[in-house]
Write a protein that holds these residues in place. Sequence first.
Motif, short mmCIF file in Angstrom:
data_model
loop_
_atom_site.label_atom_id
_atom_site.label_comp_id
_atom_site.label_asym_id
_atom_site.label_seq_id
_atom_site.Cartn_x
_atom_site.Cartn_y
_atom_site.Cartn_z
N ALA A 358 -6.26 32.34 -47.52
CA ALA A 358 -5.44 31.33 -47.09
C ALA A 358 -5.40 29.84 -47.42
CB ALA A 358 -5.23 31.58 -45.58
N ARG A 359 -6.78 29.45 -47.06
CA ARG A 359 -7.18 28.14 -47.43
C ARG A 359 -7.25 27.63 -48.79
NH1 ARG A 359 -12.57 27.12 -43.83
NH2 ARG A 359 -12.27 25.03 -44.57
N SER A 360 -7.64 28.61 -49.78
CA SER A 360 -7.44 28.21 -51.21
C SER A 360 -5.94 28.09 -51.57
CB SER A 360 -8.01 29.31 -51.90
OG SER A 360 -8.04 29.31 -53.16
N THR A 361 -5.09 29.05 -51.11
CA THR A 361 -3.85 28.89 -51.56
C THR A 361 -3.06 27.84 -51.07
OG1 THR A 361 -3.77 31.41 -51.45
CG2 THR A 361 -1.63 30.30 -51.49
N ALA A 362 -3.45 27.38 -49.82
CA ALA A 362 -2.77 26.20 -49.11
C ALA A 362 -3.05 24.99 -50.03
CB ALA A 362 -3.23 26.05 -47.80
N GLU A 363 -4.63 24.74 -50.25
CA GLU A 363 -4.93 23.84 -51.00
C GLU A 363 -4.24 23.70 -52.38
OE1 GLU A 363 -8.97 24.29 -51.31
OE2 GLU A 363 -9.38 23.66 -49.24
N LEU A 373 1.60 20.04 -46.43
CA LEU A 373 1.03 21.08 -45.57
C LEU A 373 1.14 20.66 -44.11
CD1 LEU A 373 -2.04 22.17 -47.47
CD2 LEU A 373 0.30 23.44 -47.44
N LEU A 374 1.70 21.57 -43.23
CA LEU A 374 1.62 21.30 -41.81
C LEU A 374 0.22 22.06 -41.21
CD1 LEU A 374 4.59 21.05 -42.35
CD2 LEU A 374 5.14 21.99 -40.18
N THR A 375 -0.17 23.16 -41.70
CA THR A 375 -1.50 23.84 -41.32
C THR A 375 -2.09 24.10 -42.57
OG1 THR A 375 -0.09 25.92 -40.95
CG2 THR A 375 -0.68 24.47 -39.10
N ARG A 376 -3.26 24.50 -42.38
CA ARG A 376 -4.28 24.85 -43.81
C ARG A 376 -4.75 26.38 -43.91
NH1 ARG A 376 -5.16 20.62 -47.11
NH2 ARG A 376 -4.17 18.66 -46.09
N GLY A 377 -4.33 27.22 -42.93
CA GLY A 377 -5.01 28.52 -42.90
C GLY A 377 -6.39 28.73 -42.21
N ASP A 378 -6.86 27.55 -41.57
CA ASP A 378 -8.13 27.60 -41.00
C ASP A 378 -8.38 27.91 -39.74
OD1 ASP A 378 -6.97 25.46 -40.13
OD2 ASP A 378 -8.26 23.81 -40.80
N GLN A 379 -7.11 28.54 -39.18
CA GLN A 379 -7.19 29.11 -37.83
C GLN A 379 -6.65 30.51 -38.09
OE1 GLN A 379 -5.28 26.46 -34.99
NE2 GLN A 379 -7.39 25.69 -34.56
N VAL A 382 -2.83 31.90 -42.08
CA VAL A 382 -1.59 31.86 -42.23
C VAL A 382 -1.37 30.13 -42.15
CG1 VAL A 382 0.66 31.68 -40.85
CG2 VAL A 382 -1.02 33.64 -40.59
N PHE A 383 -0.28 29.76 -43.06
CA PHE A 383 -0.07 28.40 -43.12
C PHE A 383 1.26 27.99 -43.34
CE2 PHE A 383 -1.10 29.71 -47.58
CZ PHE A 383 -0.38 28.99 -48.34
N ALA A 384 1.88 26.95 -43.17
CA ALA A 384 3.21 26.59 -43.20
C ALA A 384 3.09 25.22 -44.04
CB ALA A 384 4.00 26.23 -41.83
N PHE A 385 4.31 25.08 -44.81
CA PHE A 385 4.54 23.69 -45.68
C PHE A 385 5.95 23.55 -45.84
CE2 PHE A 385 4.12 27.41 -48.27
CZ PHE A 385 5.15 27.23 -49.45
N THR A 386 6.24 22.31 -46.01
CA THR A 386 7.51 21.91 -46.28
C THR A 386 7.56 20.88 -47.67
OG1 THR A 386 9.63 20.78 -45.38
CG2 THR A 386 7.48 19.70 -45.00
N THR A 387 8.83 20.84 -48.03
CA THR A 387 8.85 19.93 -49.27
C THR A 387 8.38 18.38 -48.91
OG1 THR A 387 11.20 19.71 -48.70
CG2 THR A 387 10.71 21.17 -50.20
N ALA A 388 8.00 17.76 -49.62
CA ALA A 388 7.33 16.40 -49.63
C ALA A 388 8.53 15.46 -49.43
CB ALA A 388 6.41 15.99 -50.85
#
Length: 471
Positions: A358-363, A373-379, A382-388
């Motif tokens: 999760a962390r690798s994919t988010a980065e 990124l809203l979150t980075r998968g470090d809890q 799972v992570f959420a992201f939106t368009t810049a």
Amino acid sequence: MTLHKGASASDQKRTARPVNPFYGEADPVSGMETSPPRTTLPDGPVSPHTAYQFVHDELMLDGNARLNLATFVTTWMEPQAGVLMTECRDKNMIDKDEYPRTAELERRCVAMLADLWHAPDPSAAVGCSTTGSSEAGMLAGMALKRRWMRRNADRYPGSARPNLVMGANVQVCWDKFCNFWEVEARLVPMEGGRFHMDAASAAALCDENTIGAVAVLGSTFDGSYEPVAEICAALDEVQERTGLDIPVHVDGASGAMIAPFLDPELVWDFRLPRVASINTSGHKYGLVYPGVGWALWRDMAALPEELVFRVNYLGGDMPTFALNFSRPGAQVAAQYYTFLRLGRAGFRAVQQATRDVARSTAERIEALGDFTLLTRGDQLPVFAFTTADHVTSYDVFDVSRRMKERGWLVPAYTFPPNREDLSVLRIVCRNGFSHDLADLFLTDLTQLLPELRRQSAPLDRPQRLATAFHH
């Protein structure tokens, strides 16, 4: 649960269709005469091979579960677990006299979870298996309401209406609980960059009619943990100031099977005296196929005895606390298998691997430059992201739709009040979603970006797509 309608008049027409001659096995010609109706029972039987092939072929149109990055539900288990579940699928969990060893495996799982979640006296903790964390949450909510009713017998049901405090990010089962059991849902809205309930907001909503507060250890919206210890501390202050003793239920549908192994220093469980009950999904990060959840209470005082039914059933006195009655023992056997198979070290290794992915994919998604990124998968993994902000030619719904063309199921949805303006994509990394699969996902996403960037504007989307995934 989806509500299905009956067949339309056109569906009921029984138009004969030729089928693959090989469906007829020994007599291919007879197989061509088989055309079972879809909405009424056929007049007669067909061979098991033919019935299987009809159903099998239609189910091929479903999405590939392994590529479903929307669901938290387990999509892969070891073959031995599958064999074990097949051996137990005919056992009814409720028949504890007839299947005492299955009942014993359930008891052992409860004891293991009580120990894992630091119950003050694991032998005094009580719990049960359920069909999932939704049922487990409803059982916990019933216990909270009944305890409150006992304390307010002079006011309820006459003048008092019970309420439950929780964040707007809770899983939909809590909305159902409040609706079905006539409890007011007091929701802490999202604000700015805060996407879950905070301690001060929770305490501010509590009053003499509050049956409890629900703290979510792992929000489905973005994978973040709610601050359970801070919420409990704020409610301690409420009790000191007002005398109101408000219990906390931890919805650990996912996080209760992550935090004990990856975040052992995080205090969120029965170590906090205010935590009365915890639920989790065995079929999420408990690593079992769909169909099992767990509800635990710290002791019998947290679970009113009158909620436990004792039934003389098939020759034995059987205590039960559930919303349903009959269900297979296969998932409970699979849960015990998984606990036995992995142990603490094995669970730690599996969950760490999912968090690493999760962390690798988010980065790597952040490095593409088109996303925030809203979150980075470090809890939760799972992570959420939106368009810049600079991306105006497409939106998250375009990304979701285009990735689906390549087999990837990535949910796009809007956030609840007060952040309906925010639309995101969410990726759930489960056991089985490896670094190799993540590489393939990134390759497909990267190849799509030039096409998306060439759009003049985001495409129109049906309103029904702008909804949150709650599973």
